[in-house]
Design a protein around this motif. Structure first.
Motif, short mmCIF file in Angstrom:
data_model
loop_
_atom_site.label_atom_id
_atom_site.label_comp_id
_atom_site.label_asym_id
_atom_site.label_seq_id
_atom_site.Cartn_x
_atom_site.Cartn_y
_atom_site.Cartn_z
N PHE B 69 -6.10 3.30 3.46
CA PHE B 69 -6.28 4.44 4.52
C PHE B 69 -5.72 3.76 5.67
CE2 PHE B 69 -8.81 5.32 8.07
CZ PHE B 69 -8.77 6.77 7.92
N GLY B 70 -5.87 2.33 6.03
CA GLY B 70 -5.50 1.92 7.33
C GLY B 70 -4.07 2.03 7.51
N LEU B 71 -3.27 1.88 6.50
CA LEU B 71 -1.66 1.99 6.63
C LEU B 71 -1.05 3.57 6.45
CD1 LEU B 71 1.06 0.62 7.01
CD2 LEU B 71 1.36 0.21 4.46
N MET B 72 -1.76 4.16 5.60
CA MET B 72 -1.23 5.53 4.98
C MET B 72 -1.86 6.76 5.70
SD MET B 72 0.60 4.54 1.33
CE MET B 72 -0.25 2.93 1.17
N ARG B 73 -2.80 6.20 6.21
CA ARG B 73 -4.06 7.55 6.55
C ARG B 73 -4.43 8.29 5.32
NH1 ARG B 73 -6.12 6.25 11.15
NH2 ARG B 73 -5.02 4.35 10.93
N ASN B 74 -4.26 7.60 4.20
CA ASN B 74 -4.32 8.38 3.03
C ASN B 74 -5.84 8.13 2.66
OD1 ASN B 74 -4.83 9.47 0.50
ND2 ASN B 74 -2.85 8.85 -0.32
N VAL B 75 -7.02 9.13 2.68
CA VAL B 75 -8.38 8.92 2.13
C VAL B 75 -8.34 9.07 0.60
CG1 VAL B 75 -10.64 9.47 2.35
CG2 VAL B 75 -9.39 9.57 4.10
N ASN B 76 -8.11 7.98 0.01
CA ASN B 76 -7.88 8.03 -1.43
C ASN B 76 -9.08 8.31 -2.25
OD1 ASN B 76 -6.82 7.84 -3.90
ND2 ASN B 76 -6.36 5.84 -3.98
N LEU B 77 -9.53 9.43 -2.24
CA LEU B 77 -11.10 9.78 -2.86
C LEU B 77 -10.76 9.72 -4.57
CD1 LEU B 77 -12.15 12.74 -1.27
CD2 LEU B 77 -12.75 10.43 -0.57
N ALA B 78 -9.52 9.24 -5.13
CA ALA B 78 -9.47 8.92 -6.56
C ALA B 78 -9.49 7.38 -6.64
CB ALA B 78 -8.04 9.34 -6.92
N HIS B 79 -10.18 6.77 -5.56
CA HIS B 79 -10.02 5.51 -5.71
C HIS B 79 -11.17 4.64 -6.79
CE1 HIS B 79 -8.82 1.51 -4.13
NE2 HIS B 79 -9.96 1.06 -3.96
N GLY B 80 -12.33 5.80 -6.61
CA GLY B 80 -13.31 5.37 -7.63
C GLY B 80 -12.77 5.24 -9.06
N SER B 81 -11.72 6.48 -9.42
CA SER B 81 -11.11 6.61 -10.68
C SER B 81 -10.31 5.57 -10.94
CB SER B 81 -10.30 7.96 -10.62
OG SER B 81 -11.13 8.86 -10.31
N LEU B 82 -9.53 4.83 -9.99
CA LEU B 82 -8.76 3.57 -10.36
C LEU B 82 -9.85 2.46 -10.63
CD1 LEU B 82 -6.20 3.85 -7.11
CD2 LEU B 82 -5.92 4.62 -9.75
N TYR B 83 -10.90 2.40 -9.96
CA TYR B 83 -12.01 1.27 -10.40
C TYR B 83 -12.26 1.61 -11.94
CZ TYR B 83 -16.57 -0.53 -10.65
OH TYR B 83 -17.63 -1.27 -11.19
N LEU B 84 -12.68 2.70 -12.24
CA LEU B 84 -13.07 2.78 -13.51
C LEU B 84 -11.91 2.92 -14.76
CD1 LEU B 84 -15.57 3.88 -14.91
CD2 LEU B 84 -15.06 6.34 -14.56
N PHE B 85 -10.76 3.16 -14.11
CA PHE B 85 -9.82 3.13 -15.10
C PHE B 85 -9.35 1.46 -15.39
CE2 PHE B 85 -5.01 2.74 -15.59
CZ PHE B 85 -4.95 3.20 -16.94
N GLY B 86 -9.60 0.77 -14.31
CA GLY B 86 -9.26 -0.46 -14.39
C GLY B 86 -10.56 -1.22 -15.49
N GLY B 87 -11.79 -0.75 -15.18
CA GLY B 87 -12.47 -1.11 -16.22
C GLY B 87 -12.48 -0.93 -17.57
N TYR B 88 -11.94 0.26 -17.96
CA TYR B 88 -11.69 0.62 -19.29
C TYR B 88 -10.37 -0.20 -19.77
CZ TYR B 88 -14.78 4.68 -19.32
OH TYR B 88 -16.00 5.54 -19.27
N VAL B 89 -9.61 -0.41 -18.86
CA VAL B 89 -8.29 -1.08 -19.44
C VAL B 89 -8.91 -2.52 -19.72
CG1 VAL B 89 -6.22 -2.38 -18.75
CG2 VAL B 89 -6.60 0.17 -18.32
N GLY B 90 -9.58 -3.21 -18.74
CA GLY B 90 -10.28 -4.60 -19.03
C GLY B 90 -10.91 -4.70 -20.11
N TYR B 91 -12.04 -3.76 -20.31
CA TYR B 91 -12.59 -3.65 -21.62
C TYR B 91 -11.50 -3.63 -22.76
CZ TYR B 91 -15.46 -2.13 -25.42
OH TYR B 91 -16.26 -2.13 -26.66
#
Lengths: 359, 336
Positions: B69-91
């Protein structure tokens, strides 16, 4: 689509370009609007019970809630994701103050007392949320209102004293007077239609009234409006108050429609659905949310059968909705209305090309 | 720090008293009256430690969010999805290879790649249109959520804790004193402490990288004014891609962490999106120290709230956000 973001670039439109006759109702001279009105009025004669309630009444209810978002986003430049939360709050309040299956929570007031109280509380709730959201600008509004919406969802899930936890409130009573059961299909359809029409014309009217014009000025250039002596934040909070009332009406209708409300009805996904409806329909005109709602409801109702017939997995409704939303955001800044106008103007004179709004 | 005390003596005093009370509650042996009033010290200590370690997890998620957000002014509301995806990949990696460390690396790389693709394919096309970018992230979060539901179903997954981290260790914190005068020390799961330490290390490393390296200097300059930075000849697009990759990768790591000491399931994406939103609103948008402070406050509030006022725990979190917005709308550690 750059409603919120314009800072100094977009106001270069010359003020003289606005036609001076904007104060008229635009629908009066539009035969298509009359045709739609007549069709909506005689709908109970045409449509089956299923279509009347599951499709058209649901569309009008969702459209009303999305209309409140359209008002805030289109005229105020504030994209609020908490409109469904306000609607859900109104619905919960109807269940809490009125009669419902949860006897130990519901106060059992008659509907004519419970509904205004619910509306007043929902308006107060939305105004407070709005007062909070206007403390920051533009893009932050989305974050704060989304946080409010999500917090309300988790709160209803956790709280058993008022909101009855994750089971929610069931068997909510619906109004019955003058010998009419107003939740019977045809009366209910007219109640919904009447409310939606009222909200629609109220938004249309306010958008041309001095308050609405000032609000649009605030959207386009808050600094200049402040310099002209307008209280920028007061206009924004007032816009939230009005939008909350509209959303509250939608919420009351929704709880009467389903006769129950639970945290699932105020979830974050539902909040985002309202944004999708408004954006897909188009947020520069009051009719947009209703078009968006019709598309949304049709997709939601028929995707399953349609996908199964194509031999695909029928559960991928949200995928389809998400992709459709992405496509609209990518290619049309003004939703389906924008696409349609674009298509219509392709043959027409090119002088009107700037008309598509502020996207 | 001294400037803060000079300018806001009252707030500084309140903060110091609050911290002192908290430290006393943690380290002192509680008098019996206090135990009767608010319950046993072990419960309190557990809630505090859970809150601090949860804060570490929130920091991992929110720091990527706030950086993007700070750099790109992009409120990345898909950030939670990235978190979940990381969790699934890790699993998936942890289940396939049995290696916990490897699952972190793969999750970081995989989610960072998703971030790179998003930045190059999607966000670069609509630079400067904040609202449109945010809408796109909403659409993406819906699509991702449904794709992940399709691929992984609605089940709960938990990433297996490696054997060398299983089990509690005794902390040098007295939780109670037996009548015989013997001190009882608090037992706490080792894995949570290790993860917390790792998130502190990551946080410090990020702070050092941002404040002591050339790339960090470029990123800070971009946060302040990206147009001028681009005009000086910096390859701003490359910086954007790097920052997006880093932010997304951190969300991926956080997913593995969350999958280890909680669980991953559909709906977690929204939960962590909300957490990051509240954390950065409280801490100050675009600021890494702000994310750390916000994560600590929110983690503590959530855990203490769920122990002492269970049905209103979320309200505490929310009230903190409201109070911060009312008193200091730019956030506690705001840059501007």
């Amino acid at each position: 689509m750059s409603l919120v973001t314009h800072d100094a670039k977009v106001q270069l439109r010359s003020p003289a370009a606005a036609p001076p006759t904007v104060r008229m109702w635009p629908e009066i001279n539009n035969p298509a609007a009359w045709a739609v009105a007549v069709i909506l009025l005689i709908m109970p004669l045409i449509a089956s019970k299923f279509f009347l309630i599951e499709i058209f009444a649901t569309t009008l209810i969702l459209g009303t809630i999305a209309l409140s978002l359209m008002f805030l986003a289109g005229y105020g430049g504030m994209v609020s994701l908490m409109q469904l939360t306000i609607a859900g709050f109104a619905g919960y309040m109807v269940a809490v103050f009125g009669v419902s299956g949860n006897v130990n929570i519901s106060l059992g007031w008659p509907w004519w007392l419970a509904t205004p109280v619910a509306l007043a509380l929902a308006t107060a709730f939305g105004t407070l949320g709005g007062a909070l959201a206007v403390r920051t600008e533009g893009i932050y509004t989305i974050m704060i209102t989304l946080a409010i919406g999500a917090a309300f969802y988790y709160f209803t899930n956790q709280n058993w004293a008022i909101f009855n936890g994750h089971t929610g409130m069931n068997n909510v009573a619906t109004p019955m007077f003058w010998g009419v059961d107003w939740r019977a299909d045809i009366p209910f359809y007219y109640v919904v239609l009447g409310t939606a029409a009222l909200c629609y014309f109220a938004v249309e009217y306010i958008s041309r009234a001095p308050f609405g014009l000032a609000l649009q000025g605030v959207r386009d250039n808050p600094r200049r409006m402040a310099a002209l002596g307008f209280n920028v934040n007061a206009h924004r909070v007032a816009a939230y108050a009005f939008a909350s009332f509209v959303a509250g009406l939608g919420g009351v209708l929704q709880v009467w429609n389903y006769r129950q409300i639970s945290p699932g009805s105020v979830g974050v996904e539902r909040c985002i659905d309202i944004l999708i409806i408004a954006v897909v329909g188009g947020i520069t005109r009051a009719v947009g949310p209703f078009i968006g709602a019709l598309i949304f409801v049709l997709l939601r109702t028929f995707t399953l059968d349609f996908l199964v017939q194509l031999g695909l997995d029928g559960n991928r409704f949200r995928l389809l909705i998400g992709l459709g939303f992405l496509a609209i955001v990518f290619w049309s800044s003004d939703g389906v209305i924008g696409l349609w106008e674009h298509w219509r103007q392709r043959g027409a004179t090119p002088r009107q090309t700037g008309r598509g709004g502020h996207g | 720090m001294t400037r803060f005390i000079e300018r806001h003596p009252a707030w500084a005093l309140i903060t110091i008293i609050a911290v002192a009370v908290l430290l006393w509650l943690i380290f002192a042996v509680w008098p019996p009256g206090l135990e009767q009033a608010i319950g046993r010290k072990r419960i309190f200590l557990n809630a505090v430690l859970n809150g601090i370690t949860l804060g570490g997890l929130y920091f991992l998620v929110a720091s990527g969010f706030t950086l993007i957000f700070g750099l790109m002014r992009n409120v990345n509301l898909a950030h939670g999805s990235l978190y979940l995806f990381g969790g699934y990949v890790g699993y998936a990696i942890s289940a396939a290879t049995g290696s916990w460390i490897l699952s972190f690396i793969v999750a970081f790389v995989a989610v960072a790649l998703v971030g790179v693709l998003l930045q190059i394919i999607v966000f670069r096309r609509m630079e400067g249109q904040d609202l449109r970018q945010t809408m796109v992230t909403i659409g993406l979060s819906i699509v991702f959520a449904d794709l992940m539901l399709w691929a992984f179903g609605g089940n709960f997954y938990q990433i297996e804790t490696p054997s060398w981290l299983i089990g509690p260790i005794a902390l040098p914190l007295v939780s109670a004193v037996r009548p015989s005068g013997e001190m009882v020390y608090l037992q706490y799961p080792l894995v949570r402490l290790v993860i917390f330490a790792a998130s502190v290390v990551i946080g410090v490393a990020m702070w050092l990288a941002l404040n002591r390296t050339r790339v960090g200097m470029i990123i800070r300059a971009g946060v302040d004014d990206r147009d001028i930075l681009a005009a000086t000849g910096v390859q701003i697009q490359l910086v954007f891609v790097l920052v997006f990759a880093l932010g997304a990768g951190l969300a991926g790591i956080a997913g593995v962490v969350g999958g280890t000491f909680q669980s991953i399931s559909p709906g977690e994406d929204t939960r962590f999106l909300l957490a990051s939103l509240v954390v950065v609103i409280v801490g100050g948008m675009g600021s890494i120290p702000g994310a750390a402070l916000g994560a600590l406050i929110i983690g503590l509030a959530e855990q203490l709230g769920s122990v002492y006022i269970p049905t209103y725990a979320i309200v505490v979190t929310f009230l903190i956000m409201v109070v911060v917005l009312a008193l200091r709308p730019q956030g506690l550690v705001a840059r501007r």
